[in-house]
Enzyme design. Sequence first.
Site, PDB file in Angstrom:
ATOM      1  N   SER A 250       5.455  63.469  16.848  1.00 54.74           N
ATOM      2  CA  SER A 250       6.647  63.592  16.012  1.00 54.74           C
ATOM      3  C   SER A 250       6.278  63.974  14.589  1.00 54.74           C
ATOM      4  O   SER A 250       5.214  63.623  14.083  1.00 54.74           O
ATOM      5  CB  SER A 250       7.451  62.288  16.037  1.00 54.74           C
ATOM      6  OG  SER A 250       7.175  61.543  14.879  1.00 54.74           O
ATOM      7  N   LYS A 251       7.199  64.729  13.992  1.00 52.17           N
ATOM      8  CA  LYS A 251       7.000  65.258  12.651  1.00 52.17           C
ATOM      9  C   LYS A 251       6.727  64.142  11.655  1.00 52.17           C
ATOM     10  O   LYS A 251       5.964  64.291  10.732  1.00 52.17           O
ATOM     11  CB  LYS A 251       8.291  65.975  12.243  1.00 52.17           C
ATOM     12  CG  LYS A 251       8.068  67.350  11.650  1.00 52.17           C
ATOM     13  CD  LYS A 251       9.337  67.881  11.036  1.00 52.17           C
ATOM     14  CE  LYS A 251      10.172  68.600  12.075  1.00 52.17           C
ATOM     15  NZ  LYS A 251      11.358  69.258  11.546  1.00 52.17           N
ATOM     16  N   ARG A 252       7.412  63.030  11.851  1.00 51.21           N
ATOM     17  CA  ARG A 252       7.348  61.976  10.858  1.00 51.21           C
ATOM     18  C   ARG A 252       6.042  61.213  10.863  1.00 51.21           C
ATOM     19  O   ARG A 252       5.534  60.856   9.826  1.00 51.21           O
ATOM     20  CB  ARG A 252       8.542  61.033  10.990  1.00 51.21           C
ATOM     21  CG  ARG A 252       9.540  61.260   9.864  1.00 51.21           C
ATOM     22  CD  ARG A 252      10.926  60.831  10.204  1.00 51.21           C
ATOM     23  NE  ARG A 252      11.622  61.833  10.994  1.00 51.21           N
ATOM     24  CZ  ARG A 252      12.132  61.614  12.204  1.00 51.21           C
ATOM     25  NH1 ARG A 252      12.013  60.442  12.772  1.00 51.21           N
ATOM     26  NH2 ARG A 252      12.774  62.565  12.839  1.00 51.21           N
ATOM     27  N   GLN A 253       5.496  60.964  12.052  1.00 56.02           N
ATOM     28  CA  GLN A 253       4.329  60.084  12.030  1.00 56.02           C
ATOM     29  C   GLN A 253       3.013  60.711  12.487  1.00 56.02           C
ATOM     30  O   GLN A 253       1.974  60.113  12.282  1.00 56.02           O
ATOM     31  CB  GLN A 253       4.602  58.831  12.849  1.00 56.02           C
ATOM     32  CG  GLN A 253       5.681  59.048  13.908  1.00 56.02           C
ATOM     33  CD  GLN A 253       5.872  57.824  14.775  1.00 56.02           C
ATOM     34  OE1 GLN A 253       4.941  57.066  14.948  1.00 56.02           O
ATOM     35  NE2 GLN A 253       7.057  57.631  15.297  1.00 56.02           N
TER      36      GLN A 253
END
Length: 485
Positions: A250-253
């Site tokens: 995921s982009k966030r983590q």
Amino acid sequence: MVRTRLAPSPTGKLHIGTARTALYNFLFARKNKGQFALRIEDTDQQRSSKKFELDITEGLTWLGIAWDEGPFVKGRYGPYYQSERLAIYQKYLDQLLKEGKAYRCFCTDLELAKEKEEQGKKGLPPKYAGRCRNLSAADIDQCKKEGKSSAVRFKVPQTEIVFQDLIRGEIRFQTGQFGDFVLQKSDGTFLFMFANAIDDFLMKISHVIRGEDHISNTPKQILILQALGMQPPAYAHVPLILNPDKTKMSKRQDPISISDDFEAKGYLPEALVNFLAFLGWNPGGEQEIYSLDELIADFSLEKVGKSPAVFNLEKLNWFNGVWLRKLTKEELLKRLAPFYEKARVDIANYDKEYLLNVVGLIRERIKKLDEAVALSDFFFTKQIKLQPEQLLVDKLDKKDLKNALEISLAEMEKFQVTDFQAEALEKTFRALSAKLNLSAGLLFSALRNALSGKKVTPPLFEMMQVLGKGVCVNRLQDALALLPI
Ligand code: GLU
């Protein structure tokens, strides 16, 4: 003629999934003496941005993945921006409408949401039931008169679509699974599915190599192409890239942005390309280190696996270390320059020989370019700024420390400038540690602290040789002046 393409939507930064897809398309085209095009799929003007487009084109360029046609490169099949091709899509949409292969749908969002909800309640997958499929010309006129806006839907025939995926083998879809899908929204924007299939045909793309997440689009695109009398390309769906725990990245983590997570962190494009190639492809032999040219020579879709690829950061770090050590000192210096600049370490005032000596000292000790600054910034300053506590060495009391540094300074001063060499220095200071009855480890730590202000540096005596006698003497003097006793 083999023609491949990368068709990114500029709605986010270049991420590893797209970079790997780009690489496979590029390698496949080069290997087969074909061409590789870059097409920007910016039909969704709300979400597309020039900033992301630039991140994508710069990222590909940094990786060495060059396109033969596309932005900045003239080609025969342009324009290569979908936003500049709207008239083309409209023409084919009109054709489908005229031939009764597509129809206007006046259902409102609310009606569609209700339909979906009802289906959900019955445990059915969402599927458009076809309410507007058979509207008469009069019905349509009436709706238009009432000012109702309409989308355009494809009239899905009941059939089976079978295609040979070059990675996954034969794939079958019953078209009854999906309802009549939208080609153009009521606001006039064309759906990816439609524009993308038409462009692939018009741009004479022979092989569509893309992520497995697009596999369910393929039968719909084949239907569109068939309805327009266009030959579908060959398809190859590349497996997903997963985290080591098998979750989706995921982009966030997770580290996925080429510019932020890899380039800025000091990975080399050579290493990343090598690593990306192996995320799904395996040539089967012993060789793991592949340059881009070697990849071109050996790449084939048959050697791309069907199961998801697992992202392993340690493996990437290993590749990076290997590629770093392949660089000449000059080349490494060039790559390091932006990292020094970013950290405001001014290396411009130092001569080439000195710079290369420093690079030589750190080359074996870094795995990523961004580690170089911390390991070497003290080479590029007249005076190091130290707090007295930084001079302290565990298990050495302050009096002994001061004494050791004073005698070390005297020893250093005895050296001729030209004799200030690692081997001789080591001999002298080992002898001194014996004389002082102080373990070599403690004495060397004391010297390292005073000369660099760091706990971790390149080997002490080589570092001293590169710094030179004058600098070392000055730093020891400064350190002594700082000592609290
Ligand atoms: N614009 C699509 C995407 O970025 C392209 C998919 C394809 O390669 O066909 O996912």
